[in-house]
Design an enzyme around this catalytic site. Structure first.
Site, PDB file in Angstrom:
ATOM      1  N   ASN A  11      -5.590  -7.453  10.781  1.00 10.06           N
ATOM      2  CA  ASN A  11      -5.097  -6.435  11.708  1.00 10.06           C
ATOM      3  C   ASN A  11      -5.560  -5.077  11.189  1.00 10.06           C
ATOM      4  O   ASN A  11      -5.016  -4.573  10.211  1.00 10.06           O
ATOM      5  CB  ASN A  11      -3.558  -6.517  11.761  1.00 10.06           C
ATOM      6  CG  ASN A  11      -2.939  -5.404  12.576  1.00 10.06           C
ATOM      7  OD1 ASN A  11      -3.630  -4.684  13.289  1.00 10.06           O
ATOM      8  ND2 ASN A  11      -1.623  -5.263  12.477  1.00 10.06           N
ATOM      9  N   LYS A  13      -5.197  -2.302  12.595  1.00  4.07           N
ATOM     10  CA  LYS A  13      -4.315  -1.218  13.074  1.00  4.07           C
ATOM     11  C   LYS A  13      -5.173  -0.074  13.630  1.00  4.07           C
ATOM     12  O   LYS A  13      -6.231  -0.326  14.191  1.00  4.07           O
ATOM     13  CB  LYS A  13      -3.369  -0.763  11.958  1.00  4.07           C
ATOM     14  CG  LYS A  13      -2.667  -1.945  11.286  1.00  4.07           C
ATOM     15  CD  LYS A  13      -1.530  -1.523  10.416  1.00  4.07           C
ATOM     16  CE  LYS A  13      -1.011  -2.725   9.648  1.00  4.07           C
ATOM     17  NZ  LYS A  13       0.271  -2.471   9.001  1.00  4.07           N
ATOM     18  N   HIS A  95       4.342  -6.887  16.977  1.00  4.51           N
ATOM     19  CA  HIS A  95       4.244  -6.394  15.601  1.00  4.51           C
ATOM     20  C   HIS A  95       5.407  -5.446  15.333  1.00  4.51           C
ATOM     21  O   HIS A  95       5.835  -4.706  16.222  1.00  4.51           O
ATOM     22  CB  HIS A  95       2.906  -5.670  15.412  1.00  4.51           C
ATOM     23  CG  HIS A  95       2.613  -5.375  13.974  1.00  4.51           C
ATOM     24  ND1 HIS A  95       3.197  -4.326  13.308  1.00  4.51           N
ATOM     25  CD2 HIS A  95       1.807  -5.999  13.074  1.00  4.51           C
ATOM     26  CE1 HIS A  95       2.757  -4.311  12.052  1.00  4.51           C
ATOM     27  NE2 HIS A  95       1.909  -5.316  11.889  1.00  4.51           N
ATOM     28  N   GLU A  97       5.557  -2.715  13.895  1.00  2.00           N
ATOM     29  CA  GLU A  97       5.259  -1.310  14.158  1.00  2.00           C
ATOM     30  C   GLU A  97       5.424  -0.986  15.645  1.00  2.00           C
ATOM     31  O   GLU A  97       5.692   0.153  16.021  1.00  2.00           O
ATOM     32  CB  GLU A  97       3.846  -0.969  13.654  1.00  2.00           C
ATOM     33  CG  GLU A  97       3.830  -0.888  12.135  1.00  2.00           C
ATOM     34  CD  GLU A  97       2.488  -1.113  11.493  1.00  2.00           C
ATOM     35  OE1 GLU A  97       1.455  -1.070  12.193  1.00  2.00           O
ATOM     36  OE2 GLU A  97       2.474  -1.367  10.276  1.00  2.00           O
ATOM     37  N   GLU A 165       6.548 -11.714   9.378  1.00  2.00           N
ATOM     38  CA  GLU A 165       6.199 -10.501   8.650  1.00  2.00           C
ATOM     39  C   GLU A 165       7.474  -9.718   8.333  1.00  2.00           C
ATOM     40  O   GLU A 165       7.958  -8.951   9.186  1.00  2.00           O
ATOM     41  CB  GLU A 165       5.278  -9.617   9.492  1.00  2.00           C
ATOM     42  CG  GLU A 165       3.962 -10.272   9.860  1.00  2.00           C
ATOM     43  CD  GLU A 165       2.895  -9.218  10.115  1.00  2.00           C
ATOM     44  OE1 GLU A 165       1.881  -9.251   9.430  1.00  2.00           O
ATOM     45  OE2 GLU A 165       3.106  -8.342  10.970  1.00  2.00           O
ATOM     46  N   GLY A 171       2.693  -3.229   4.204  1.00  2.00           N
ATOM     47  CA  GLY A 171       2.094  -2.012   3.662  1.00  2.00           C
ATOM     48  C   GLY A 171       2.812  -1.439   2.453  1.00  2.00           C
ATOM     49  O   GLY A 171       2.557  -0.301   2.067  1.00  2.00           O
ATOM     50  N   SER A 210       1.623  -7.415   2.863  1.00  2.00           N
ATOM     51  CA  SER A 210       1.061  -7.181   1.523  1.00  2.00           C
ATOM     52  C   SER A 210       0.334  -8.398   0.946  1.00  2.00           C
ATOM     53  O   SER A 210       0.391  -8.632  -0.265  1.00  2.00           O
ATOM     54  CB  SER A 210       2.153  -6.677   0.575  1.00  2.00           C
ATOM     55  OG  SER A 210       2.662  -5.436   1.034  1.00  2.00           O
TER      56      SER A 210
END
Ligand code: PEP
Length: 247
Positions: A11, A13, A95, A97, A165, A171, A210
């Site tokens: 991904n 992003k 996701h 985010e 996730e 991250g 990660s």
């Protein structure tokens, strides 16, 4: 039923321009010899160029989100059909985010999954708990609730993947223990089996958060882990291939 074919998806992003296609080509040159299916999900602006650049490789190209509607007055949004038209074969949906930053609910994610299916895209549906939810002992109920709410019945018989996730692992360099990953993936597997019967047993359940070359082997060989969704480490071909090769 045979075991799910593992999927390793990157991904990107909101990173990368046409100069980054060299990284995608390096991934294509180095992948495809292993057991996993490999995919890269660049920003929407790069999908067509990347699909063309990788047309002779086994690496699939995917989107990172889509609108639930097929067309209309939705400035700035991208429909599933548009992703498919640009050459995408998969799409990441739900996701964290997007769930956190745009208030996407399970019901909206499910509507997007239906849109992806109409466009013949393979959805990768993301679920995951926050650190507060894990500390409160709610991780399994949160994650299995997201699975139930985000996966519509229309997925029966269709190819799709679920990505676990943990929000706190994305991250951050933090990862759950292998035992925690296995416990969560087993709970997701049981939920998929309840929802989709035998077909639920061959849905790949990816781990994301990660993942890097140094921890990939342990994570990818954990029980019920059927691949990885990789953010930061997918931007450099060398790192991403280090993860693909760990399988
Ligand atoms: C992600 O955003 O899906 C992700 C897993 O990111 P990272 O690998 O950078 O934690």
């Amino acid at each position: 039923m045979t075991a799910p074919t593992p999927l390793i998806a990157g991904n990107w992003k909101m990173n990368g321009g046409s100069a980054s296609l060299s990284e995608a080509k390096a991934v294509a040159a180095g992948a495809g010899k292993g057991a996993a299916r490999v995919a890269l999900c660049p920003p929407a602006t790069l999908i067509a160029q990347m699909a063309w650049a990788l047309r002779d490789s086994s690496v699939l190209v995917g989107g990172q989100d889509c609108r639930a509607e097929a067309s209309g007055a939705f400035t700035g949004d991208v429909a599933a059909e548009m992703l498919a038209d640009a050459g995408a074969k998969l799409v990441i949906l739900g996701h964290s985010e997007r769930r956190a930053g745009y208030g996407e609910s399970d019901a909206l994610v499910a509507a997007k999954v239906e849109a992806a299916l109409r466009a013949r895209l393979e959805p990768i549906v993301c679920v995951g708990e926050t650190l507060e939810q894990r500390k409160a002992g709610d991780a399994l109920s949160v994650v299995t609730g997201q699975v139930r709410g985000s996966l519509p019945a229309a997925l029966a018989g269709k190819p799709f993947a679920v990505a676990y996730e943990p929000v706190w692992a994305i991250g951050t360099g933090l990862t759950p223990t292998t035992a925690e990953i296995e416990e969560t993936h087993r709970a997701i597997r049981a939920t998929l089996a309840e929802m989709f019967g035998e077909a639920g047993r061959v849905v790949p359940i990816l781990y994301g958060g990660s993942v890097k070359p140094s921890n990939a082997a342990e994570i990818l060989h954990a029980a019920e882990v059927g691949g990885a969704l990789v953010g930061g480490a997918s931007l450099k071909a060398e790192d991403f291939l280090g993860i693909v090769d760990a399988l």
